[in-house]
Design a protein around this motif. Structure first.
Motif, PDB file in Angstrom:
ATOM      1  N   ALA A 187       0.820  -1.210   0.000  1.00 18.98           N
ATOM      2  CA  ALA A 187       0.000   0.000   0.000  1.00 18.98           C
ATOM      3  C   ALA A 187       0.853   1.259   0.000  1.00 18.98           C
ATOM      4  CB  ALA A 187      -0.929   0.001   1.212  1.00 18.98           C
ATOM      5  N   SER A 188       1.833   1.329   0.892  1.00 23.03           N
ATOM      6  CA  SER A 188       2.633   2.550   1.006  1.00 23.03           C
ATOM      7  C   SER A 188       3.697   2.660  -0.071  1.00 23.03           C
ATOM      8  CB  SER A 188       3.293   2.613   2.385  1.00 23.03           C
ATOM      9  OG  SER A 188       4.183   1.524   2.564  1.00 23.03           O
ATOM     10  N   GLY A 189       3.995   1.565  -0.775  1.00 22.65           N
ATOM     11  CA  GLY A 189       5.032   1.574  -1.806  1.00 22.65           C
ATOM     12  C   GLY A 189       4.511   1.604  -3.208  1.00 22.65           C
ATOM     13  N   VAL A 190       3.316   2.151  -3.444  1.00 24.85           N
ATOM     14  CA  VAL A 190       2.716   2.310  -4.774  1.00 24.85           C
ATOM     15  C   VAL A 190       2.636   0.966  -5.494  1.00 24.85           C
ATOM     16  CG1 VAL A 190       2.607   3.864  -6.774  1.00 24.85           C
ATOM     17  CG2 VAL A 190       3.905   4.535  -4.779  1.00 24.85           C
ATOM     18  N   SER A 191       2.239  -0.063  -4.776  1.00 25.21           N
ATOM     19  CA  SER A 191       1.973  -1.393  -5.331  1.00 25.21           C
ATOM     20  C   SER A 191       3.162  -1.985  -6.076  1.00 25.21           C
ATOM     21  CB  SER A 191       0.749  -1.348  -6.265  1.00 25.21           C
ATOM     22  OG  SER A 191      -0.393  -0.949  -5.553  1.00 25.21           O
ATOM     23  N   GLY A 192       4.363  -1.627  -5.692  1.00 28.54           N
ATOM     24  CA  GLY A 192       5.545  -2.235  -6.288  1.00 28.54           C
ATOM     25  C   GLY A 192       6.003  -1.613  -7.590  1.00 28.54           C
ATOM     26  N   PHE A 193       5.474  -0.454  -7.970  1.00 24.33           N
ATOM     27  CA  PHE A 193       5.857   0.165  -9.238  1.00 24.33           C
ATOM     28  C   PHE A 193       6.965   1.198  -9.075  1.00 24.33           C
ATOM     29  CE2 PHE A 193       1.643  -1.451 -10.274  1.00 24.33           C
ATOM     30  CZ  PHE A 193       1.902  -2.069 -11.500  1.00 24.33           C
ATOM     31  N   GLY A 231       5.044   7.551  13.407  1.00 23.18           N
ATOM     32  CA  GLY A 231       3.835   7.330  12.619  1.00 23.18           C
ATOM     33  C   GLY A 231       4.119   6.430  11.433  1.00 23.18           C
ATOM     34  N   ARG A 232       3.260   6.506  10.432  1.00 25.16           N
ATOM     35  CA  ARG A 232       3.392   5.686   9.222  1.00 25.16           C
ATOM     36  C   ARG A 232       3.716   6.585   8.037  1.00 25.16           C
ATOM     37  NH1 ARG A 232      -1.384   4.511  11.399  1.00 25.16           N
ATOM     38  NH2 ARG A 232      -2.525   5.354   9.602  1.00 25.16           N
ATOM     39  N   LEU A 233       4.630   6.136   7.187  1.00 21.22           N
ATOM     40  CA  LEU A 233       5.012   6.883   5.986  1.00 21.22           C
ATOM     41  C   LEU A 233       4.407   6.223   4.751  1.00 21.22           C
ATOM     42  CD1 LEU A 233       8.771   7.727   6.630  1.00 21.22           C
ATOM     43  CD2 LEU A 233       6.762   9.096   7.135  1.00 21.22           C
ATOM     44  N   SER A 234       3.890   7.039   3.855  1.00 18.97           N
ATOM     45  CA  SER A 234       3.354   6.570   2.581  1.00 18.97           C
ATOM     46  C   SER A 234       3.997   7.373   1.461  1.00 18.97           C
ATOM     47  CB  SER A 234       1.830   6.725   2.532  1.00 18.97           C
ATOM     48  OG  SER A 234       1.213   5.996   3.569  1.00 18.97           O
ATOM     49  N   LEU A 235       4.216   6.710   0.318  1.00 14.39           N
ATOM     50  CA  LEU A 235       4.873   7.345  -0.822  1.00 14.39           C
ATOM     51  C   LEU A 235       3.872   7.574  -1.938  1.00 14.39           C
ATOM     52  CD1 LEU A 235       8.171   5.258  -0.955  1.00 14.39           C
ATOM     53  CD2 LEU A 235       7.657   7.272   0.421  1.00 14.39           C
ATOM     54  N   SER A 236       4.037   8.674  -2.649  1.00 15.80           N
ATOM     55  CA  SER A 236       3.212   9.002  -3.806  1.00 15.80           C
ATOM     56  C   SER A 236       4.136   9.263  -4.986  1.00 15.80           C
ATOM     57  CB  SER A 236       2.349  10.232  -3.516  1.00 15.80           C
ATOM     58  OG  SER A 236       1.621  10.612  -4.669  1.00 15.80           O
ATOM     59  N   LEU A 237       3.971   8.486  -6.061  1.00 15.00           N
ATOM     60  CA  LEU A 237       4.866   8.573  -7.218  1.00 15.00           C
ATOM     61  C   LEU A 237       4.621   9.850  -8.007  1.00 15.00           C
ATOM     62  CD1 LEU A 237       7.040   7.050  -8.821  1.00 15.00           C
ATOM     63  CD2 LEU A 237       5.211   5.957 -10.125  1.00 15.00           C
ATOM     64  N   VAL A 238       5.708  10.541  -8.368  1.00 16.11           N
ATOM     65  CA  VAL A 238       5.655  11.783  -9.138  1.00 16.11           C
ATOM     66  C   VAL A 238       5.985  11.470 -10.595  1.00 16.11           C
ATOM     67  CG1 VAL A 238       6.590  14.109  -9.391  1.00 16.11           C
ATOM     68  CG2 VAL A 238       6.340  13.106  -7.116  1.00 16.11           C
ATOM     69  N   GLY A 239       5.271  12.080 -11.533  1.00 13.04           N
ATOM     70  CA  GLY A 239       5.502  11.847 -12.951  1.00 13.04           C
ATOM     71  C   GLY A 239       6.880  12.299 -13.400  1.00 13.04           C
ATOM     72  N   ASN A 240       7.379  11.675 -14.467  1.00  9.67           N
ATOM     73  CA  ASN A 240       8.727  11.980 -14.959  1.00  9.67           C
ATOM     74  C   ASN A 240       8.866  13.440 -15.387  1.00  9.67           C
ATOM     75  OD1 ASN A 240       9.662   9.371 -14.572  1.00  9.67           O
ATOM     76  ND2 ASN A 240       9.047   8.699 -16.608  1.00  9.67           N
TER      77      ASN A 240
END
Length: 286
Positions: free
Chosen positions: A141-147, A222-231
């Motif tokens: 969940a926090s790692g953008v589903s492995g992408f 707390g908990r850390l979550s990542l959100s992928l940024v476009g190229n």
């Protein structure tokens, strides 16, 4: 009458002959121009550039037999190319170079794709001056589903409770704490050429020492979550802070004021029995 006819015939034959000569000269000129264009092709300025002789993967050593020089159009030279052997393989530094990014046959060798002489192809070669490597724990969940792949950029969100929050508040808060952080490794892989999804347990980011302290504190509280940024996304994310009430659009709960009771006045008495009657007399309290 015959004389006129003969004169007209002679004039017609003369004009026809002249037309044939003109057409013949025109065709001859066109043939000469075509031959000149074939013999003298347009020349394009070129420069000698080192390219790959064979494919090499991340981490492999780059040797002299792996490259060759070819002519490359000067108007389309890639940034950071090598044109001299001494620049690619310095004579005064025999230490080897290693490949940082997978390269295919006939691909130009660029300085961003190979290490400096003697430099390892590990994480230290990917850290710029003043930057540090920091590992963040992630899951599906926090790692953008492995992408996530090395070289990507992510925003980091923190979710947790803040000490000293009003007891009438909604509990946990999610806040954007870092934006546009570069990934330099996913688990133990620093090669960004894989295309399939990979469920990672940790990702390594390149941050400055101040950001290391902020991420370490955030990860421990707390908990850390990542959100992928476009190229090609160069926008700067604004400050974001969301709690349950703002998420659902609820109004703030009214503040309950505590009512303190006034201390009761202390009354002191003394009882005196007079026969069968008990008399209570008020006295000063000590």
């Amino acid at each position: 009458m015959r004389a006129v006819f003969g004169l007209v015939l002679a004039v017609g034959l003369g004009l026809a002959g002249f037309a044939v000569i003109m057409v013949k000269d025109f065709l001859a000129q066109q043939a000469m121009l075509a031959e000149a264009s074939v013999k003298e092709p347009e020349t394009v300025p070129t420069k000698m550039v080192y390219v790959m002789n064979k494919p090499l993967k991340y981490g492999e050593q780059l040797n002299r037999e792996d490259v060759r020089q070819i002519e490359w159009p000067a108007a389309a030279l890639p940034e950071g190319f090598f044109s001299e052997e001494n620049a690619l393989f310095p004579e005064n530094d025999p230490r080897p170079r290693f490949v940082l990014r997978a390269m295919e046959r006939n691909e130009a060798v660029m300085d961003i794709k190979v290490t400096n002489p003697g430099e390892d192809a590990g994480l230290t070669s990917r850290l710029e001056k003043g930057m540090r490597a920091f590992a963040i724990k992630v899951d599906v969940a926090s790692g953008v589903s492995g992408f996530l792949r090395p070289g990507d950029k992510v925003d980091v969100y923190w979710t947790g409770r803040v000490d000293g929050m009003d007891r009438n508040s909604s509990g946990e808060v999610t806040k954007l704490i870092e934006t546009g952080i570069s990934l330099i490794a996913v688990d133990q892989m620093a090669n960004g050429d894989h295309s399939e999804a990979m469920i990672a347990r940790t990702v390594t980011v390149a941050v400055n020492p101040q950001q290391v302290g902020a991420l370490a504190q955030a990860q421990s509280t707390g908990r850390l979550s990542l959100s992928l940024v476009g190229n090609f996304d160069d926008t700067v994310a604004e400050a974001i802070e969301v709690d349950q009430r703002s998420l659902l659009g609820l109004a703030e709960a009214p503040q309950i004021q505590e009512v303190r009771e006034k201390p009761k006045e202390e009354i002191c008495t003394i009882r005196t029995r007079r026969g069968s009657e008990v008399v209570e007399t008020r006295i000063a309290c000590k």
